[in-house]
Design a protein around this motif. Structure first.
Motif, PDB file in Angstrom:
ATOM      1  N   ARG A   1      -3.210   3.801   7.196  1.00  0.00           N
ATOM      2  CA  ARG A   1      -3.872   3.348   5.798  1.00  0.00           C
ATOM      3  C   ARG A   1      -2.689   2.422   4.909  1.00  0.00           C
ATOM      4  O   ARG A   1      -3.068   1.063   4.546  1.00  0.00           O
ATOM      5  CB  ARG A   1      -3.952   4.133   4.789  1.00  0.00           C
ATOM      6  CG  ARG A   1      -4.570   3.877   3.414  1.00  0.00           C
ATOM      7  CD  ARG A   1      -4.868   4.797   2.717  1.00  0.00           C
ATOM      8  NE  ARG A   1      -3.935   5.463   2.083  1.00  0.00           N
ATOM      9  CZ  ARG A   1      -3.845   5.595   0.529  1.00  0.00           C
ATOM     10  NH1 ARG A   1      -4.745   5.440  -0.400  1.00  0.00           N
ATOM     11  NH2 ARG A   1      -2.510   6.309   0.112  1.00  0.00           N
TER      12      ARG A   1
ATOM     13  N   ARG B   1       0.794  -1.334   0.018  1.00  0.00           N
ATOM     14  CA  ARG B   1      -0.004  -0.053  -0.128  1.00  0.00           C
ATOM     15  C   ARG B   1       0.734   1.264  -0.007  1.00  0.00           C
ATOM     16  O   ARG B   1       1.941   1.389   0.825  1.00  0.00           O
ATOM     17  CB  ARG B   1      -0.927   0.029   1.218  1.00  0.00           C
ATOM     18  CG  ARG B   1      -1.738  -1.247   1.246  1.00  0.00           C
ATOM     19  CD  ARG B   1      -2.501  -1.044   2.782  1.00  0.00           C
ATOM     20  NE  ARG B   1      -3.537  -2.268   2.691  1.00  0.00           N
ATOM     21  CZ  ARG B   1      -3.142  -3.377   3.443  1.00  0.00           C
ATOM     22  NH1 ARG B   1      -1.878  -3.378   4.045  1.00  0.00           N
ATOM     23  NH2 ARG B   1      -3.623  -4.468   3.697  1.00  0.00           N
TER      24      ARG B   1
ATOM     25  N   GLU C   1      -9.720   1.580   7.994  1.00  0.00           N
ATOM     26  CA  GLU C   1     -11.101   1.399   8.324  1.00  0.00           C
ATOM     27  C   GLU C   1     -11.344   1.053   9.642  1.00  0.00           C
ATOM     28  O   GLU C   1     -12.284   1.559  10.013  1.00  0.00           O
ATOM     29  CB  GLU C   1     -11.609   0.693   7.141  1.00  0.00           C
ATOM     30  CG  GLU C   1     -12.967   0.316   7.265  1.00  0.00           C
ATOM     31  CD  GLU C   1     -13.600  -0.575   6.076  1.00  0.00           C
ATOM     32  OE1 GLU C   1     -14.685  -0.953   6.025  1.00  0.00           O
ATOM     33  OE2 GLU C   1     -12.984  -0.546   5.080  1.00  0.00           O
TER      34      GLU C   1
ATOM     35  N   PHE D   1      -9.281  10.339   1.146  1.00  0.00           N
ATOM     36  CA  PHE D   1      -9.418   8.968   0.319  1.00  0.00           C
ATOM     37  C   PHE D   1     -10.896   8.457  -0.114  1.00  0.00           C
ATOM     38  O   PHE D   1     -11.731   8.346   0.591  1.00  0.00           O
ATOM     39  CB  PHE D   1      -9.244   8.128   1.724  1.00  0.00           C
ATOM     40  CG  PHE D   1      -7.967   8.198   2.497  1.00  0.00           C
ATOM     41  CD1 PHE D   1      -6.768   8.213   2.072  1.00  0.00           C
ATOM     42  CD2 PHE D   1      -8.239   8.849   3.919  1.00  0.00           C
ATOM     43  CE1 PHE D   1      -5.646   8.570   2.953  1.00  0.00           C
ATOM     44  CE2 PHE D   1      -7.012   9.153   4.746  1.00  0.00           C
ATOM     45  CZ  PHE D   1      -5.660   8.935   4.201  1.00  0.00           C
ATOM     46  N   PRO D   2     -10.864   8.765  -1.426  1.00  0.00           N
ATOM     47  CA  PRO D   2     -11.932   8.273  -2.331  1.00  0.00           C
ATOM     48  C   PRO D   2     -12.624   7.080  -1.850  1.00  0.00           C
ATOM     49  O   PRO D   2     -14.090   6.830  -1.838  1.00  0.00           O
ATOM     50  CB  PRO D   2     -11.725   8.529  -3.701  1.00  0.00           C
ATOM     51  CG  PRO D   2     -10.438   9.149  -3.559  1.00  0.00           C
ATOM     52  CD  PRO D   2      -9.724   8.755  -2.327  1.00  0.00           C
ATOM     53  N   ASP D   3     -11.654   6.238  -1.375  1.00  0.00           N
ATOM     54  CA  ASP D   3     -12.426   4.564  -1.101  1.00  0.00           C
ATOM     55  C   ASP D   3     -13.332   4.718   0.348  1.00  0.00           C
ATOM     56  O   ASP D   3     -13.641   3.603   0.615  1.00  0.00           O
ATOM     57  CB  ASP D   3     -11.474   3.376  -1.268  1.00  0.00           C
ATOM     58  CG  ASP D   3     -10.217   3.920  -0.615  1.00  0.00           C
ATOM     59  OD1 ASP D   3     -10.059   5.138   0.063  1.00  0.00           O
ATOM     60  OD2 ASP D   3      -9.546   2.910   0.269  1.00  0.00           O
ATOM     61  N   LEU D   4     -13.072   5.771   1.146  1.00  0.00           N
ATOM     62  CA  LEU D   4     -13.621   5.552   2.402  1.00  0.00           C
ATOM     63  C   LEU D   4     -14.834   6.533   2.764  1.00  0.00           C
ATOM     64  O   LEU D   4     -15.247   6.554   3.670  1.00  0.00           O
ATOM     65  CB  LEU D   4     -12.531   6.201   3.438  1.00  0.00           C
ATOM     66  CG  LEU D   4     -11.452   4.967   3.717  1.00  0.00           C
ATOM     67  CD1 LEU D   4     -10.346   5.838   4.921  1.00  0.00           C
ATOM     68  CD2 LEU D   4     -11.776   3.496   4.137  1.00  0.00           C
ATOM     69  N   GLN D   5     -15.404   7.026   1.525  1.00  0.00           N
ATOM     70  CA  GLN D   5     -16.443   8.019   1.713  1.00  0.00           C
ATOM     71  C   GLN D   5     -17.742   7.264   2.347  1.00  0.00           C
ATOM     72  O   GLN D   5     -18.356   8.187   2.978  1.00  0.00           O
ATOM     73  CB  GLN D   5     -16.850   8.569   0.186  1.00  0.00           C
ATOM     74  CG  GLN D   5     -15.463   9.287  -0.423  1.00  0.00           C
ATOM     75  CD  GLN D   5     -15.236  10.269   0.393  1.00  0.00           C
ATOM     76  OE1 GLN D   5     -15.808  11.203   0.741  1.00  0.00           O
ATOM     77  NE2 GLN D   5     -13.866  10.316   0.871  1.00  0.00           N
ATOM     78  N   ASP D   6     -17.902   5.908   1.980  1.00  0.00           N
ATOM     79  CA  ASP D   6     -18.777   5.410   2.856  1.00  0.00           C
ATOM     80  C   ASP D   6     -18.985   5.598   4.356  1.00  0.00           C
ATOM     81  O   ASP D   6     -19.927   5.291   5.085  1.00  0.00           O
ATOM     82  CB  ASP D   6     -19.146   4.025   2.336  1.00  0.00           C
ATOM     83  CG  ASP D   6     -19.518   4.096   0.937  1.00  0.00           C
ATOM     84  OD1 ASP D   6     -19.896   4.984   0.336  1.00  0.00           O
ATOM     85  OD2 ASP D   6     -19.407   2.913   0.209  1.00  0.00           O
TER      86      ASP D   6
END
Length: 396
Positions: free
Chosen positions: A265, A168, A271, A389-394
């Motif tokens: 990360r 990563r 997460e 972080f676009p992948d953590l928007q949820d």
């Protein structure tokens, strides 16, 4: 630490395990071609895990770990076995050294079951094969004495140590070629003299690899720096402990995060850390919070882990919270007393050990977060720091 050195946390950790007098130390010395460990016919010569950082072809930078015999006896022996089990938490590849003149024993089979349960790739090295002509379907016949099949053993270890995927990034995927990132590094009594800490070094290198520019500034000069730039930076990365000051200086249209959050990360537990931070709201009088660091260092008067975070936590919750701390390789074997664990970014721990601690907390039902996430949460800027972080928007 030299900027050209590979940090211990980024090296593959190779652990050698087995019974007393199986020849673990002799195999270690043969594999490394160095006198890493003391060799003796006396049982229990290796009394504590011995570590050695080195370059090992064909693998590259590694950490070699020689462990005490897993069948050690008595009260002291139990402590040695305990240390060996702790070593497994940071082992990326295991070598089980079996005495070929004896064969596998109950202790060896127990180790194999532990390797499997912890999902540690392993190879069995049947040592002292100069005294037997047996071949083995589940391992390699080797002789540390005659250097027989040692190269084959090294090649097998290298194959097992290969990563299944790309590591990563720290922040290289958050910037574009030609972007500028500002790194905020406070220089106070807690800052190491004459050097940058590891996450700062690694972040600078990651930015350079991405073709971006890194401007490093103290928090005291940050406002003047931003005011003097013709174009605003693409990203500001700060030490988490000055979030309170930096958030008021950096305009809302400039992305902001911290070294600690980036490390979480990179180590694969961001997460989990974000979800765990919510437990700060549920803390009550008398609850215990564990603040854990992966490194050991001289504590300063305003240390982040033992002073600042406990102070911020108590001020935020207004609860009479009990703070306990751990550092280095020490981590409690029983997490049931704790209502929350706040861990550092883990820059001095390899990913396997960080993931062990995360999963241990998860299995124990204890929320697990980290320094940067907890501080951002208490400063009311967690959503802002995660927007990079676009992948953590949820989760926001």
């Amino acid at each position: 630490m030299s900027l050209n050195s590979t940090p211990v946390s980024e090296r593959i950790h190779i652990g050698f395990f087995g019974r007393r007098n199986a020849g673990k130390s002799s195999v270690v010395n043969a594999v490394t071609n160095q006198q890493v460990s003391v060799v003796s016919d006396v049982k229990g010569t290796t009394t504590d895990p011995v570590t050695k950082t080195m370059e090992l072809l064909p693998m590259g930078p590694v950490v070699i770990i020689d462990t005490p015999g897993f069948d050690d006896e008595g009260a002291l022996g139990e402590q040695r076995v305990k240390r060996t089990k702790q070593t497994l938490n940071r082992t990326d590849v295991a070598v089980l050294v079996v005495d070929a003149t004896v064969g596998k024993t109950a202790a060896d089979n127990e180790l194999i079951e532990i390797f499997k349960s912890k999902q540690i790739p392993f190879v069995i090295a049947y040592n002292k094969s100069d005294a037997t002509v047996k071949t083995y379907g589940d391992g390699i016949s080797v002789s540390a004495l005659n250097n027989t099949n040692i190269n084959l053993l090294k090649e097998t270890i290298a194959r097992l140590g290969k990563s299944d995927g790309a590591s990563r990034p720290i922040c290289s995927d958050l910037v574009n070629t030609g972007d500028t990132a500002v790194l905020v590094v406070p220089i106070d009594s807690a800052a190491p003299k004459g050097r940058l800490i590891l996450p700062q070094q690694q972040t600078i290198r990651d930015l350079l690899d991405a073709g971006a520019s890194a401007l490093v500034v103290r928090d005291t000069e940050l406002k003047d720096l931003l005011g003097g730039l013709v174009n605003p930076p693409s990203l500001v990365i700060t030490d988490s402990q000055v979030f309170g000051k930096v958030k008021d200086i950096v305009p809302d249209n400039i992305r902001l995060t911290s070294f600690s959050i980036l490390m979480a990360r990179s180590k694969g537990f961001l997460e989990t850390a974000v979800k765990g931070a919510a437990a700060i709201e549920t803390l009550s009088d008398g609850d215990k919070v564990l603040i854990s660091e992966g490194c050991t260092h001289h504590r300063q008067c305003d240390d982040i882990g033992t002073v600042k975070i406990p102070r911020w936590l108590k001020n935020y919750t207004q609860k009479d919270i009990i703070i306990e701390t751990s550092s280095g390789k020490g981590f409690p074997e029983d997490l049931s007393p704790y209502s929350l664990i706040i861990h550092c970014g883990g820059c001095m721990l390899n990913e396997r050990e960080v993931q062990y601690r995360r999963k241990f907390a998860e299995d124990s039902g204890v929320p697990f977060t980290n320094y940067g996430i907890a501080i951002a949460y208490m400063q009311g800027i967690l959503k802002r720091t995660l927007s990079v972080f676009p992948d953590l928007q949820d989760l926001i």
